[in-house]
Motif scaffolding. Sequence first.
Motif, mmCIF file in Angstrom:
data_model
loop_
_atom_site.group_PDB
_atom_site.id
_atom_site.type_symbol
_atom_site.label_atom_id
_atom_site.label_comp_id
_atom_site.label_asym_id
_atom_site.label_seq_id
_atom_site.Cartn_x
_atom_site.Cartn_y
_atom_site.Cartn_z
ATOM 1 N N CYS A 81 -10.267 82.235 121.129
ATOM 2 C CA CYS A 81 -9.057 81.278 120.548
ATOM 3 C C CYS A 81 -7.702 82.132 120.611
ATOM 4 O O CYS A 81 -7.836 83.192 120.295
ATOM 5 C CB CYS A 81 -9.534 80.791 119.527
ATOM 6 N N ALA A 82 -6.624 81.293 120.723
ATOM 7 C CA ALA A 82 -5.460 81.806 120.704
ATOM 8 C C ALA A 82 -4.483 81.069 119.740
ATOM 9 O O ALA A 82 -4.701 79.923 119.544
ATOM 10 C CB ALA A 82 -4.707 81.598 121.863
ATOM 11 N N ASN A 83 -3.732 81.961 118.825
ATOM 12 C CA ASN A 83 -2.746 81.427 117.881
ATOM 13 C C ASN A 83 -1.103 81.830 117.967
ATOM 14 O O ASN A 83 -1.039 83.185 118.633
ATOM 15 C CB ASN A 83 -3.108 81.831 116.400
ATOM 16 N N VAL A 84 -0.486 81.151 117.863
ATOM 17 C CA VAL A 84 0.992 81.565 117.748
ATOM 18 C C VAL A 84 1.304 82.043 116.424
ATOM 19 O O VAL A 84 1.285 81.076 115.239
ATOM 20 C CB VAL A 84 1.915 80.435 118.258
ATOM 21 N N VAL A 85 1.835 83.363 116.213
ATOM 22 C CA VAL A 85 2.301 83.376 114.841
ATOM 23 C C VAL A 85 3.521 83.171 114.532
ATOM 24 O O VAL A 85 4.576 82.817 115.483
ATOM 25 C CB VAL A 85 2.109 85.007 114.701
ATOM 26 N N CYS A 86 3.781 82.786 113.326
ATOM 27 C CA CYS A 86 4.994 82.002 112.765
ATOM 28 C C CYS A 86 5.292 82.911 111.424
ATOM 29 O O CYS A 86 4.916 83.908 111.219
ATOM 30 C CB CYS A 86 4.893 80.645 112.505
ATOM 31 N N ALA A 87 6.231 82.472 110.918
ATOM 32 C CA ALA A 87 6.744 82.785 109.524
ATOM 33 C C ALA A 87 7.699 83.894 109.783
ATOM 34 O O ALA A 87 8.097 84.369 110.674
ATOM 35 C CB ALA A 87 5.612 83.097 108.330
ATOM 36 N N ALA A 88 7.729 84.763 108.635
ATOM 37 C CA ALA A 88 8.624 85.927 108.571
ATOM 38 C C ALA A 88 7.808 87.308 108.929
ATOM 39 O O ALA A 88 6.566 87.109 108.640
ATOM 40 C CB ALA A 88 9.238 86.263 107.509
ATOM 41 N N ASP A 89 8.253 88.266 109.267
ATOM 42 C CA ASP A 89 7.536 89.707 109.493
ATOM 43 C C ASP A 89 6.992 89.910 108.127
ATOM 44 O O ASP A 89 7.929 90.166 107.140
ATOM 45 C CB ASP A 89 8.613 90.710 110.214
ATOM 46 N N GLY A 90 5.887 90.293 108.008
ATOM 47 C CA GLY A 90 5.206 90.572 106.769
ATOM 48 C C GLY A 90 4.455 89.352 105.998
ATOM 49 O O GLY A 90 4.042 89.595 104.927
ATOM 50 N N VAL A 91 4.720 88.274 106.531
ATOM 51 C CA VAL A 91 4.164 87.153 106.010
ATOM 52 C C VAL A 91 3.336 86.340 106.749
ATOM 53 O O VAL A 91 3.706 86.017 108.047
ATOM 54 C CB VAL A 91 5.281 86.091 105.522
ATOM 55 N N ALA A 92 1.857 86.160 106.479
ATOM 56 C CA ALA A 92 0.971 85.617 107.281
ATOM 57 C C ALA A 92 1.319 84.005 107.652
ATOM 58 O O ALA A 92 1.475 83.293 106.636
ATOM 59 C CB ALA A 92 -0.282 85.724 106.738
ATOM 60 N N GLY A 93 0.972 83.738 108.723
ATOM 61 C CA GLY A 93 1.190 82.452 109.393
ATOM 62 C C GLY A 93 0.922 82.135 110.688
ATOM 63 O O GLY A 93 1.237 83.231 111.605
#
Length: 203
Positions: A81-93
């Motif tokens: 499964c694939a996700n696109v990482v979002c938010a700021a560097d160092g913050v999970a999302g």
Amino acid sequence: MTRERMAVDPLRAARRLLGAELVGRDVTAVIVEVEAYGGPEDGPWPDAAAHSYRGPGVRNSVMFGPPGRLYTYRSHGIHVCANVVCAADGVAGAVLLRAAVVETGVERALSRRGPAVAVPALARGPGNLCSALGITMDDNGLDLFDPAGPVRLVLRRPRTGMAGPRVGVSKAADRPWRMWLAGYPEVSAYRRSPRAPAPGASD
């Protein structure tokens, strides 16, 4: 369109991904269904259903940024499964890619999924989406905005979608963090996890 458009909270990122193009290994598909996921309890979007909820580790470190990266995992130890990482560097999302419409490379997608698979089902469901586009575990951490990358994301003008509970999660099961474009047979059916609390008893 640049990675900065993914440097936002998971819900906003999910909305921006609806209608975006995913280009991977001779197949182009339009994203029509996604799910947003937050992060640890001490973060801005605590989410007990997220892989990042217990903090960064070897496998989930990609979820903590930078935005615009691809986070891959195996569902039930089988399906990628694939996700696109979002938010700021160092913050999970992150935003899980749940379904897409294959626009070009249908024959290539069929060769990966099987010739008996109906075209609307080629990329319906996160595991099938990755199979159709040739996304593997080795793609974990890829920069989706690298024009020379094997898997690329092209953001288009955001489209208005529907929202409802996420599929198959046993925690935070009532959050309307799944989003989809109405009228597409590629969108998966909603299935609530049998391990989830009764509707209305979960956040």
